[in-house]
Write an enzyme that holds these catalytic residues in place. Sequence first.
Site, short mmCIF file in Angstrom:
data_model
loop_
_atom_site.label_atom_id
_atom_site.label_comp_id
_atom_site.label_asym_id
_atom_site.label_seq_id
_atom_site.Cartn_x
_atom_site.Cartn_y
_atom_site.Cartn_z
N GLU A 46 0.90 -1.18 0.15
CA GLU A 46 0.08 -0.02 0.06
C GLU A 46 1.00 1.24 0.09
O GLU A 46 0.61 2.37 -0.67
CB GLU A 46 -0.99 -0.13 1.31
CG GLU A 46 -2.15 -1.12 0.92
CD GLU A 46 -3.07 -0.51 -0.04
OE1 GLU A 46 -2.85 0.37 -0.67
OE2 GLU A 46 -3.43 -1.63 -0.59
N TYR A 128 -6.51 7.41 3.57
CA TYR A 128 -6.63 6.02 2.57
C TYR A 128 -5.80 4.73 3.18
O TYR A 128 -6.53 3.86 3.19
CB TYR A 128 -5.99 6.53 1.15
CG TYR A 128 -5.79 4.96 0.29
CD1 TYR A 128 -6.70 4.39 -0.33
CD2 TYR A 128 -4.36 4.62 0.17
CE1 TYR A 128 -6.56 3.31 -0.71
CE2 TYR A 128 -4.34 2.99 -0.42
CZ TYR A 128 -5.50 2.80 -0.96
OH TYR A 128 -5.12 1.73 -1.41
N ASP A 146 -9.51 5.76 -2.70
CA ASP A 146 -8.07 6.26 -3.58
C ASP A 146 -8.80 6.78 -4.96
O ASP A 146 -10.01 7.21 -5.08
CB ASP A 146 -7.30 5.18 -3.70
CG ASP A 146 -7.90 4.29 -4.68
OD1 ASP A 146 -9.19 4.04 -5.04
OD2 ASP A 146 -7.08 3.77 -5.56
#
Length: 347
Positions: A46, A128, A146
């Site tokens: 991520e 996020y 996102d």
Amino acid sequence: MKASDKIDDAAGRLLAWYDGHARTLPWRVPPGSGQAPDPYRVWLSEVMLQQTTVAAVKSYFEKFTQSWPTVEDLASADDADVLSAWAGLGYYARARNLIASAREVAARGGIFPDTEEGLRELPGIGAYTSAAIAAIAFGRRAVVVDANVERVIARLFSITEPLPGSKDAIRAAADTITPDERAGDFAQAMMDLGATICTSRDPRCLLCPLSDMCTARQTGIAADLPRKTPKKARPVRSGTAFWIENDGHVLLVKREGKGMLAGMRALPDDGWSARASGNGEPPLAAEWSRVDGVVGHGFTHFLLELSVHRCEVSDRVAEGEWWPVDRIEEAGLPTLFAKAAKLVLAT
DNA sequence: TAAACGTGGGG
DNA sequence: TCCCCAAGTTT
């Protein structure tokens, strides 16, 4: 109650689509496999994927997980090795925060926080990423938004106010279709849909599992959403990098501070920045010659035209690392300086 | 709130 | 060629 009855089963529809169309990615557990995701790998991927394409991330993810299979391994690595491994991926504050986060997690026994709030406190993890990790690694319901999700939601609900002003409205709309179960799969399904079907340009609505509930498609404005406020023009700056050689070794310096390319190995330069061009002055007196050509490099907020000057010195008087020229590719130079080195070595 | 912060690929 | 964009965060 949901925003509209028609949208009620968006999540079910999307999850069914995901079961058959999920992308196979190195950091992903296939839907329905029953495997438990490794929070370390979810977190690492991520962070790497922040503002960065899947294609660019793949090789870096493989390199990192091979070099450092666990968060403890990463926590005990040398900073320079991690930054060097990150070289070329960009946004180097991510790498500095990665190291700091790994050490925090290692200090807690290698256990990642399993809530959005807990994750959010780690450096480099924002709204996020904390939501994404909570959902994907820990199965918690979280509203994961996102750029893909922004695009899908803006179209699904015809949110025409331009970004970033519409972020709150988009998040609220996303909340209405986020399911309690399979939160991680849902988040990844939304991102896969945005990446492969509901693309920025030329959306492939005929393949979309949500097309019949998409209001922007119904009115023919899907491709125009989400609207965005116009960006400022990027100024053009010029600067000079200096290639100082001695006996087959070139002088590299470590960039200080927290700004541009901070912490990274680099060629000495003349102080160019986003605000102003460099002064052209070399760091030491020598017999300089200008290398033919120029390195053009686009940063997010300005463009740089970098000249390269070179010299040979007889003594290693300057501060820094003298790096073997024939192994310069192993130095972990950011792309700008890798381009400059390439220019020098091509002549 | 807006600016700083990298890079490579696609149209 | 050039512009847009990509699994954003920090200050």
